[in-house]
Write an enzyme that holds these catalytic residues in place. Structure first.
Site, mmCIF file in Angstrom:
data_model
loop_
_atom_site.group_PDB
_atom_site.id
_atom_site.type_symbol
_atom_site.label_atom_id
_atom_site.label_comp_id
_atom_site.label_asym_id
_atom_site.label_seq_id
_atom_site.Cartn_x
_atom_site.Cartn_y
_atom_site.Cartn_z
ATOM 1 N N SER A 250 0.858 -1.184 0.000
ATOM 2 C CA SER A 250 0.000 0.000 0.000
ATOM 3 C C SER A 250 0.895 1.235 0.000
ATOM 4 C CB SER A 250 -0.893 0.011 1.237
ATOM 5 O OG SER A 250 -0.105 0.313 2.374
ATOM 6 N N LYS A 251 0.245 2.367 -0.038
ATOM 7 C CA LYS A 251 0.975 3.648 -0.059
ATOM 8 C C LYS A 251 2.044 3.719 1.024
ATOM 9 C CE LYS A 251 -2.685 6.612 -1.726
ATOM 10 N NZ LYS A 251 -3.987 6.525 -1.111
ATOM 11 N N ARG A 252 1.723 3.093 2.162
ATOM 12 C CA ARG A 252 2.647 3.109 3.286
ATOM 13 C C ARG A 252 4.053 2.661 2.909
ATOM 14 N NH1 ARG A 252 1.821 -0.741 6.774
ATOM 15 N NH2 ARG A 252 0.082 -1.392 5.452
ATOM 16 N N HIS A 253 4.127 1.754 1.919
ATOM 17 C CA HIS A 253 5.436 1.239 1.555
ATOM 18 C C HIS A 253 6.256 2.225 0.735
ATOM 19 C CE1 HIS A 253 3.295 -2.519 2.679
ATOM 20 N NE2 HIS A 253 4.437 -2.711 3.292
ATOM 21 N N GLY A 254 5.626 3.316 0.329
ATOM 22 C CA GLY A 254 6.393 4.416 -0.261
ATOM 23 C C GLY A 254 6.924 4.147 -1.657
#
Ligand code: GLU
Length: 320
Positions: A250-254
């Site tokens: 997800s976005k969290r993984h950058g």
């Protein structure tokens, strides 16, 4: 002729996880010389954004994927954007209605939650709808109808269901699993389950390959196919791609969106090589073009469990 599709919801920029699902669906079809369709699933209002939808074809083409039919190229079973097909979904809903398989439901989420958590309530059924409005008398329903716009539920058949998923194996589903589900919300929005079945049938899709997270939805979709007298496609639900921390990408993984990678001039072959290696199509992580992967595709060779990327994997595309 095999026909497959990639059917993203434009709720964000396409990322590595979407790319994996798109690539595998495309490879399955290309390996059988079939036809591929791109369809944008944008009917769930606030989650979908036109700006994300607009970017999808370009990001997928950058990867090296192509399709015979889609929003940018048209085709005989278009339009290929769900928000432009609402009239058609309405006619499918009418057909279900004529078959006597739908009923109006006036229950609110809050009411259902209250029943489910009552001490002698229906907690054992989990979130399955307990059929309140199906069992209600004509008078009760008339009284509710005077106060409220209903949602529409699809009535499940009484029989259990078994089907073979080409990736996840035999699935056995008890009768009534999940309960009668909503096909049209009280605010008029049609459910994904209805639209996806209506479209896959109308677009002649023979093979649906998608992420494992949608396996749960499949019994509902098969029940809709059966009710409508339509042939269901073959399903293959493939393992999801996880980040190094074991959580879903997800976005969290950058930096994992294709837009990010394009901007940082990561080569599409690097992205494809990473996915192909993660899913066992390549023995080692090396750049590969989409076309080179076609002869390497086999459903049987795909891993059975979710695929966890290493920090190094991710660094090659996300922070490289
Ligand atoms: N639009 C759905 C999603 O992006 C996928 C639908 C499907 O592949 O059946 O989650």
């Amino acid at each position: 002729m095999w026909r497959g599709r990639f059917a993203p919801t434009p709720s964000g920029l396409l990322h590595l996880g979407n790319a994996a699902a798109a690539l595998l669906a495309w490879l399955q079809i290309r390996s059988m010389n079939g036809e591929f369709v791109l369809r944008i699933e944008d009917i769930d209002g606030p989650r979908s954004k036109a700006e994300f939808a607009r970017r999808i074809p370009g990001d997928l083409r950058w990867l090296g994927l192509d399709w015979e039919e889609g929003p940018d190229v048209g085709g005989p079973s278009g339009p290929y954007i769900q928000s432009q097909r609402l009239g058609y979904y309405g006619s499918v809903l009418d057909a279900l209605d004529k078959l006597g398989r739908t009923y109006s439901c006036y229950c609110s989420r809050a009411e259902l939650a209250a029943i489910a958590s009552a001490p002698h309530g229906l907690a054992s059924e989990g979130p399955a709808y307990p059929g309140i409005c199906k069992k209600a008398s004509k008078e009760e329903l008339a009284e509710k109808a005077a106060r409220k716009t209903p949602s529409v539920r699809f009535e499940l058949p009484a029989e259990p269901l078994a089907f073979v998923d080409e990736a996840a194996g035999l699935q056995q589903v008890p009768a009534g699993a999940g309960g009668d589900f909503i096909v049209k919300r009280a605010d008029g929005i049609l459910a994904y389950q209805l639209a996806v079945v209506a479209d896959d049938a109308a677009m002649g899709i023979t093979h649906v390959l998608r992420g494992f997270d949608l396996l749960d939805s499949t019994p509902r979709q098969i029940w809709l196919y059966q009710a409508l007298g339509w042939q269901a496609p073959q399903f293959a639900h493939v393992p999801l791609l996880l980040g190094p921390d074991g959580s879903r990408l997800s976005k969290r993984h950058g930096g994992i969106t294709l837009a990010d990678m394009r901007q940082r001039q990561i080569r599409p072959e690097t992205v494809l090589g990473l996915i192909a290696h993660a899913y066992g199509l390549l023995d080692r992580f090396e750049p590969a073009a989409a076309k080179e992967l076609i002869p390497l595709f086999s459903l049987q060779a795909l891993p059975k469990e979710a695929v966890r990327l290493s920090e190094e994997d991710l660094a090659a595309v996300a922070y490289g």
